[in-house]
Motif scaffolding. Structure first.
Motif, mmCIF file in Angstrom:
data_model
loop_
_atom_site.group_PDB
_atom_site.id
_atom_site.type_symbol
_atom_site.label_atom_id
_atom_site.label_comp_id
_atom_site.label_asym_id
_atom_site.label_seq_id
_atom_site.Cartn_x
_atom_site.Cartn_y
_atom_site.Cartn_z
ATOM 1 N N LYS A 175 45.415 2.840 2.334
ATOM 2 C CA LYS A 175 44.775 2.837 0.986
ATOM 3 C C LYS A 175 44.637 4.969 0.604
ATOM 4 N N LEU A 176 45.327 4.497 -1.060
ATOM 5 C CA LEU A 176 46.167 5.442 -1.119
ATOM 6 C C LEU A 176 45.136 6.011 -2.266
ATOM 7 N N ALA A 181 50.294 -1.728 -1.047
ATOM 8 C CA ALA A 181 48.944 -0.701 -0.949
ATOM 9 C C ALA A 181 47.791 -0.840 -1.424
ATOM 10 N N GLN A 182 46.447 -0.366 -1.321
ATOM 11 C CA GLN A 182 45.525 -0.397 -2.047
ATOM 12 C C GLN A 182 45.194 1.002 -2.885
ATOM 13 N N ILE A 183 45.816 1.635 -3.676
ATOM 14 C CA ILE A 183 45.671 2.568 -4.513
ATOM 15 C C ILE A 183 44.252 2.575 -5.270
ATOM 16 N N ARG A 184 44.084 3.928 -5.470
ATOM 17 C CA ARG A 184 42.733 4.163 -6.002
ATOM 18 C C ARG A 184 43.066 5.566 -7.592
ATOM 19 N N LEU A 185 42.688 5.095 -8.410
ATOM 20 C CA LEU A 185 43.254 6.415 -9.118
ATOM 21 C C LEU A 185 42.324 7.398 -9.725
ATOM 22 N N CYS A 186 42.138 8.586 -9.188
ATOM 23 C CA CYS A 186 41.327 8.769 -9.929
ATOM 24 C C CYS A 186 41.612 10.895 -10.491
ATOM 25 N N PRO A 187 42.327 10.356 -11.788
ATOM 26 C CA PRO A 187 42.730 11.131 -12.347
ATOM 27 C C PRO A 187 41.465 13.076 -12.482
#
Length: 379
Positions: free
Chosen positions: A2-3, A34-40
């Motif tokens: 997880k990224l 990959a499990q990717i969570r974008l948090c700008p």
């Protein structure tokens, strides 16, 4: 794995959302599953509204308001769940609206920012997050107050002209017409400076020159803001000019604190809270953050350090991927950033670096992913 990807924008090149997407694309070339969570992210300045909306959802709204020099500009703001609004003053009163040859900090006004607050009130906001970076103004928030119904009058009882220099002629402040809905709204100011309103560390001396104020105009503006603070203290029975942060955005923080009762918080902390950054990091293996430039000054409220603080609390390592590395960037290792990487593949101009930023982000992210994979194999 997880990224979590939580960068700021690369100013004048890529938005925070575009930076996050580019990093994600590069990472997936090595870790397609990959499990990717974008948090700008953002720190309260230009790009704050878009970063919050990209990370947490919501509606982007637009409104024609008064620009810094009185001309109409099309500004945007955000509407979030639970009757929350997010406003960045740069959208209405930002330096980018004024051509370099026209910059005059004596004349610019924050009225448009006040008009955005009125729009939020009309929409039913119960909480307003106000980012106050990137301003073109030095009027102490006078224009904002006028837009919200306050009257700033000269000795003849006439309304003051726009701009910070006009404040030297202020005789009386009438707050009776202030929009009553402001009493039912929580206002949180996202600011990353602790400057007072006046003096050597005040709004005019520290920030006036970048807004077009010559040395003699800096002194003129400082005197005008001091007079504004005198009249405000007589009106309210309390003097707010020395409160840390009221010098932010040409003194707009002063009006927000003294009249609107706003609370101040570091911009990155506010954006992280609204965006759910701490929740996103639960169970993560790695966080990648970044901004256009990382150096010793980044320790003072910039996005990568704010992200690192949240990651440390969650026990997640952080890597910074930035446009360039400047003097003193190594000091950020003690702040929770494990490693930092620059994008530039070699000696190139700033213009070349900006044009190719997305491709370089993808390439560097893929390189880091390969290094991460190698470390995992060795472990």
């Amino acid at each position: 794995m997880k990224l979590v990807i939580a960068p700021d924008s690369f100013k004048e090149s890529l938005s925070a959302e575009a930076v996050a997407n580019a990093i994600a694309q590069g990472w997936r070339t090595v870790y397609p599953d990959a499990q990717i969570r974008l948090c700008p992210m953002a720190d309260g300045g230009e790009g704050t509204v878009d970063a919050v909306l990209a990370a947490s959802g919501g509606e982007r709204r637009e409104l024609s308001v008064c620009g810094p020099l009185g001309e109409p500009v099309m500004a945007h703001w955000g509407w979030l769940a639970e009757d929350q609004a997010v406003i960045e003053m740069a959208a209405a009163s930002g330096l980018h609206w004024v051509a370099p040859a026209q910059r005059d900090a004596r004349l610019t006004t924050t009225r448009g920012t006040g008009e955005l607050i009125l729009a939020a009130l009309d929409a039913g906001a119960r909480r307003i997050i106000l980012g106050i970076g990137g301003s073109a103004t030095n009027d102490g928030g006078a224009g904002l107050l006028q837009a919200l119904g306050a009257r700033l009058l000269d000795r003849a009882g006439q309304p003051l002209a726009a701009g910070g220099a006009a404040l030297i002629g202020l005789h009386r402040i009438d707050l009776d017409g202030l929009d009553p809905r402001l009493k039912q709204v929580e206002i949180l100011v996202a600011a990353d400076v602790d400057n007072p309103l006046c003096g050597p560390r005040g709004a005019s001396h520290v920030f006036g020159p970048q807004k077009g104020a010559a040395p003699e105009q800096v002194e003129e503006l400082d005197r005008a803001l001091g007079h504004f603070a005198d009249v405000m203290a007589a009106t309210l029975g309390e003097d707010y000019r020395e409160v840390p942060g009221v010098g932010a955005a040409g003194g707009l923080g002063f009006a927000a604190k003294a009249v609107l009762g706003a609370d101040f918080r570091p911009g990155i902390e506010l954006v992280a809270d609204v965006s759910g950054l701490a929740e996103a990091m639960q169970g993560a293996d790695l966080v990648i953050t970044g901004e256009g430039r990382l150096d010793g000054q980044s320790l003072h409220g910039k996005t990568p350090v704010g992200v690192a603080r949240v990651a440390q609390a969650a026990g997640v390592p952080v890597i910074a991927l930035v446009g360039s590395l400047g003097d003193g960037y190594q000091g950020l290792y003690a702040a929770g950033i494990e490693a930092a990487f620059s994008l530039a593949p070699g000696p190139i101009s700033l213009e070349q670096a900006m044009v190719g930023a997305a491709e370089q982000l993808q390439s560097r992210a893929a390189d880091i992913a390969r290094l991460w994979r190698l470390a995992a194999r060795q472990g």
